[in-house]
Design a protein around this motif. Structure first.
Motif, PDB file in Angstrom:
ATOM      1  N   HIS A 232     -28.793 108.999  37.103  1.00 20.87           N
ATOM      2  CA  HIS A 232     -29.529 107.927  36.416  1.00 20.87           C
ATOM      3  C   HIS A 232     -29.793 108.322  34.958  1.00 20.87           C
ATOM      4  O   HIS A 232     -29.577 107.525  34.047  1.00 20.87           O
ATOM      5  CB  HIS A 232     -30.845 107.654  37.144  1.00 20.87           C
ATOM      6  N   SER A 233     -30.241 109.548  34.742  1.00 15.45           N
ATOM      7  CA  SER A 233     -30.573 109.980  33.379  1.00 15.45           C
ATOM      8  C   SER A 233     -29.346 110.038  32.482  1.00 15.45           C
ATOM      9  O   SER A 233     -29.422 109.698  31.295  1.00 15.45           O
ATOM     10  CB  SER A 233     -31.270 111.344  33.410  1.00 15.45           C
TER      11      SER A 233
ATOM     12  N   ARG B 129     -26.588 108.128  32.649  1.00 15.93           N
ATOM     13  CA  ARG B 129     -26.196 106.797  32.194  1.00 15.93           C
ATOM     14  C   ARG B 129     -27.286 106.164  31.336  1.00 15.93           C
ATOM     15  O   ARG B 129     -26.985 105.398  30.424  1.00 15.93           O
ATOM     16  CB  ARG B 129     -25.788 105.887  33.344  1.00 15.93           C
ATOM     17  N   THR B 130     -28.535 106.509  31.582  1.00 10.21           N
ATOM     18  CA  THR B 130     -29.609 106.027  30.708  1.00 10.21           C
ATOM     19  C   THR B 130     -29.367 106.517  29.287  1.00 10.21           C
ATOM     20  O   THR B 130     -29.519 105.754  28.324  1.00 10.21           O
ATOM     21  CB  THR B 130     -30.984 106.478  31.236  1.00 10.21           C
TER      22      THR B 130
ATOM     23  N   GLY C 118     -28.629 104.314  26.176  1.00  8.28           N
ATOM     24  CA  GLY C 118     -29.498 104.518  25.020  1.00  8.28           C
ATOM     25  C   GLY C 118     -28.715 104.645  23.723  1.00  8.28           C
ATOM     26  O   GLY C 118     -29.105 104.076  22.692  1.00  8.28           O
TER      27      GLY C 118
ATOM     28  N   CYS D 276     -34.021 109.743  26.459  1.00  9.93           N
ATOM     29  CA  CYS D 276     -33.490 109.289  27.749  1.00  9.93           C
ATOM     30  C   CYS D 276     -33.209 110.453  28.690  1.00  9.93           C
ATOM     31  O   CYS D 276     -33.521 110.378  29.881  1.00  9.93           O
ATOM     32  CB  CYS D 276     -32.213 108.477  27.539  1.00  9.93           C
TER      33      CYS D 276
ATOM     34  N   ALA E  20     -33.335 101.310  27.683  1.00  9.95           N
ATOM     35  CA  ALA E  20     -32.158 101.926  28.310  1.00  9.95           C
ATOM     36  C   ALA E  20     -32.462 102.292  29.764  1.00  9.95           C
ATOM     37  O   ALA E  20     -31.630 102.083  30.651  1.00  9.95           O
ATOM     38  CB  ALA E  20     -31.720 103.160  27.527  1.00  9.95           C
ATOM     39  N   ASP E  21     -33.648 102.806  30.026  1.00  9.14           N
ATOM     40  CA  ASP E  21     -34.046 103.155  31.389  1.00  9.14           C
ATOM     41  C   ASP E  21     -34.063 101.915  32.280  1.00  9.14           C
ATOM     42  O   ASP E  21     -33.510 101.917  33.380  1.00  9.14           O
ATOM     43  CB  ASP E  21     -35.424 103.821  31.361  1.00  9.14           C
ATOM     44  N   LYS E  22     -34.674 100.856  31.808  1.00  9.61           N
ATOM     45  CA  LYS E  22     -34.750  99.621  32.601  1.00  9.61           C
ATOM     46  C   LYS E  22     -33.375  98.986  32.766  1.00  9.61           C
ATOM     47  O   LYS E  22     -33.036  98.475  33.827  1.00  9.61           O
ATOM     48  CB  LYS E  22     -35.722  98.627  31.962  1.00  9.61           C
TER      49      LYS E  22
ATOM     50  N   GLU F 190     -30.504 100.537  32.770  1.00  5.36           N
ATOM     51  CA  GLU F 190     -29.722 101.332  33.715  1.00  5.36           C
ATOM     52  C   GLU F 190     -30.083 100.956  35.149  1.00  5.36           C
ATOM     53  O   GLU F 190     -29.213 100.843  36.011  1.00  5.36           O
ATOM     54  CB  GLU F 190     -29.937 102.836  33.492  1.00  5.36           C
ATOM     55  N   CYS F 191     -31.344 100.727  35.414  1.00  6.16           N
ATOM     56  CA  CYS F 191     -31.776 100.312  36.754  1.00  6.16           C
ATOM     57  C   CYS F 191     -31.163  98.957  37.110  1.00  6.16           C
ATOM     58  O   CYS F 191     -30.669  98.759  38.221  1.00  6.16           O
ATOM     59  CB  CYS F 191     -33.299 100.259  36.808  1.00  6.16           C
TER      60      CYS F 191
ATOM     61  N   SER G  85     -36.649  94.832  36.183  1.00  3.93           N
ATOM     62  CA  SER G  85     -36.026  95.540  35.059  1.00  3.93           C
ATOM     63  C   SER G  85     -35.802  94.594  33.889  1.00  3.93           C
ATOM     64  O   SER G  85     -36.121  94.924  32.742  1.00  3.93           O
ATOM     65  CB  SER G  85     -34.700  96.159  35.489  1.00  3.93           C
TER      66      SER G  85
END
Length: 191
Positions: A42-43, A45-46, A50, A68, A134-136, A138-139, A161
């Motif tokens: 996850h991190s 791709r975040t 980003g 990120c 970017a975090d949201k 990616e989710c 998200s």
């Protein structure tokens, strides 16, 4: 502190961060995903999202990527608590966890990490806003991929998200994710 102690402290943090490669994102289990992505996946791709968002939004891609990469490193110690668990549990702020994680690192390393996590958690700088998007995003993208693989109960992740996105570029990318196909890249248009 000696150079050897500094190196050992930094390596301790690096080893600890490696746990994220094996730690699953727990929320996806509620959706029926048997083998969810790891926190490290996850991190990664975040951070990639980003960089893309930063370029689209005129933010510093390097800084956004750093935020990120570090945004979930605390989960080696507090795990990836699903949102429902947060109703019943309290935890220390991510900034405090990070401070403990990097306490034995060289001072310049520790300060860089603490400052980046504090910036992300405050969510006030342009780079922090982009990193949070970017975090949201990616989710959301992961939910679209899981849905494409046949996981039916992902709409709540898509909706929450998408509702959290703040930048125009993140909204455009979310629209593209929701109207596109995760496998479209396999059939590029002729040039």
């Amino acid at each position: 502190m000696s150079d050897d102690q500094d190196a050992a402290g930094a390596m301790s943090f690096i080893f600890e961060a490696g746990v994220l490669k094996r730690a699953a994102r727990t929320g996806w289990w509620f959706a029926g995903v048997k083998h969810p992505e790891s926190i490290a996946e996850h991190s990664f791709r975040t951070a990639l999202i980003g960089m893309v968002l930063a370029a689209m939004e005129g933010a510093d891609p390097g800084r956004v990527s750093m935020l990120c990469v570090l945004h979930d490193t605390q989960e080696t110690r507090i795990t990836d608590m699903p949102h429902i668990a947060k109703r019943y549990l309290t935890s220390v702020p991510n900034t405090a966890v990070t401070a403990d994680q990097v306490a034995d690192c060289p001072p310049a390393v520790a300060e860089a990490m603490r400052a980046a996590v504090a910036e992300y958690e405050a969510g006030e700088t342009h780079e922090a806003v982009v990193a949070r998007d970017a975090d949201k995003l990616e989710c959301l993208v992961q939910a679209v991929e899981y849905r494409h693989q046949g996981v039916a109960d992902v709409q709540r992740w898509i909706d929450s998200s998408r509702a959290a996105l703040r930048t125009a570029s993140a909204h455009r990318l979310a629209d593209a994710a929701l109207t596109g196909s995760p496998m479209a890249w396999l059939n590029p248009p002729a040039r």
